[in-house]
Write a protein that holds these residues in place. Structure first.
Motif, PDB file in Angstrom:
ATOM      1  N   ARG A 267     -20.324 -50.384 -20.435  1.00  0.00           N
ATOM      2  CA  ARG A 267     -20.934 -49.979 -21.684  1.00  0.00           C
ATOM      3  C   ARG A 267     -20.141 -48.846 -22.306  1.00  0.00           C
ATOM      4  NH1 ARG A 267     -27.449 -49.561 -20.645  1.00  0.00           N
ATOM      5  NH2 ARG A 267     -27.931 -51.788 -20.701  1.00  0.00           N
TER       6      ARG A 267
ATOM      7  N   SER B  50     -20.064 -45.473 -24.330  1.00  0.00           N
ATOM      8  CA  SER B  50     -20.946 -44.355 -24.703  1.00  0.00           C
ATOM      9  C   SER B  50     -20.072 -43.119 -24.890  1.00  0.00           C
ATOM     10  CB  SER B  50     -21.971 -44.102 -23.591  1.00  0.00           C
ATOM     11  OG  SER B  50     -21.353 -43.550 -22.454  1.00  0.00           O
TER      12      SER B  50
ATOM     13  N   ASP C  25     -27.529 -49.627 -15.163  1.00  0.00           N
ATOM     14  CA  ASP C  25     -26.338 -50.133 -15.850  1.00  0.00           C
ATOM     15  C   ASP C  25     -25.396 -50.815 -14.857  1.00  0.00           C
ATOM     16  OD1 ASP C  25     -24.399 -50.652 -17.740  1.00  0.00           O
ATOM     17  OD2 ASP C  25     -23.507 -48.649 -17.615  1.00  0.00           O
TER      18      ASP C  25
END
Length: 348
Positions: free
Chosen positions: A340, A342, A257
């Motif tokens: 990202r 999450s 990532d």
């Protein structure tokens, strides 16, 4: 050598999880080279980096980004323009030539070209044993040199009368590793140690380095442009672009990532990495990201990656992005890191 090395291995395997955990620290390191017409090559521009005892820190980036210059600056070859290189509490940039020489056995380097780094006129045992002679340990050569040669997979008897031109590139790299290990270093700087080798030989050398790291309790700084190689050998990775560090994190997190647009571009260019399509088509399809790196003589203002970055804004041209922690244990120098969402990313 064996007894002394055993003690050192114990120290490396159970490091002191305090300030002593950091064996090498670069602070605001700058390396510049004057060129004709009053111009200056800004090879390394104020980087900060820590290397922990017993780890392998990968340093990656495109050719010309300054990673090899950083490795040589650690070794004071040549001394950096400014900043500091602190090794075990001592700033190498402030030491006299004699003081620096006394520390050299603890800091060794494997150079990029395994063949040209070896004296073609010398026999292999002499090449490996020369450091012992320089340091007044000539009497130890008969015992230490065969031991180290055997450790790197070379038969001491078979290489006794041979010279570098009689070996393959992989064998010459084994000789270079043996020469670096003979003085029992604490830190080993590996400057593109497998880039000149065939793929099958690369795997052998990487496995050898891992074995030597465990056997001798080494700390490695592994410099390469091949991200696949770095991913296999490193504990943490620092990504470098045009003289600056742009992202730093654990190997698994950084490759799975990436948060800096440049790191994401690099990762997306490696077809062997799984699920690369999930990294974001905005960067993979950006034509500007596929361009060439600007000249280090006249680097862009602000963020140096902005001329190739599809996320660049006016702020990127006006302000140099500071290195900051954007996720736990993940650092990036970017005004617009790609984070990202999450359930674990609270507050992102």
């Amino acid at each position: 050598m064996t007894a002394a090395r055993t003690d050192r291995q114990s120290e490396a395997r159970v490091p002191d999880r305090t300030e002593g955990d950091v064996v090498l620290r670069l602070e605001d390191l700058v390396v510049e080279f004057p060129v004709g017409g009053g111009q200056t090559v800004h090879a390394v521009s104020g980087i900060d980096l820590e290397v922990r005892r017993g780890e392998t820190l990968g340093l990656v980036g495109e050719s010309g980004c300054g990673k090899s210059t950083t490795g040589r600056a650690i070794m004071q070859l040549p001394r950096p323009t400014s900043g500091s290189v602190v090794f075990e509490g001592r700033d190498l940039t402030t030491l006299s030539a004699r003081e620096l020489r006394e520390l050299r056995p603890k800091l060794q380097m494997i150079f990029q070209d395994p063949i040209s780094s070896l004296n073609p006129r010398r026999r292999i045992p002499d090449i490996v044993g020369d450091p012992l002679v320089v340091w007044g340990r000539a009497a130890d050569r008969a015992e230490v040199v065969p031991e180290v040669l055997a450790a790197v997979g070379l038969d001491p008897e078979q290489v006794a009368d041979r010279r570098p031109h009689q070996f393959s590139g992989g064998q010459c790299q084994r000789v270079s590793i043996a020469r670096a290990l003979v003085l029992e270093p604490e830190v080993l700087i590996c400057d593109e140690p497998v880039s000149a080798l065939d793929v099958s030989v690369q795997a052998q050398i990487l496995n050898l380095l891992e074995d030597m790291k465990r056997r001798y309790g080494l700390t490695l700084v592994f410099i390469a442009h091949d991200l696949g190689v770095v991913r296999n050998i490193s504990d943490r990775v620092a990504v470098m672009y045009l003289g600056r560090i742009c992202e730093l994190g654990t190997t698994e997190a950084l490759f799975d990532d990436p948060v800096h647009p440049y790191t994401r571009l690099l990762v997306s260019s490696i077809p062997s990495i799984e699920a690369v399509h999930d990294l974001g088509t905005d960067l993979e399809q950006a034509d500007r990201g596929r361009g060439e790196m600007p000249s280090p003589i006249n680097p862009p203002s602000g963020c140096r990656f902005r001329t190739r970055c599809p996320l660049a804004t006016e702020r990127c041209a006006a302000e140099v992005p500071p290195m900051r922690e954007v996720k736990p244990g993940r650092f990036a120098a970017c005004h617009h890191p790609i984070l990202r969402q999450s359930p674990d990313d609270e507050g992102d």
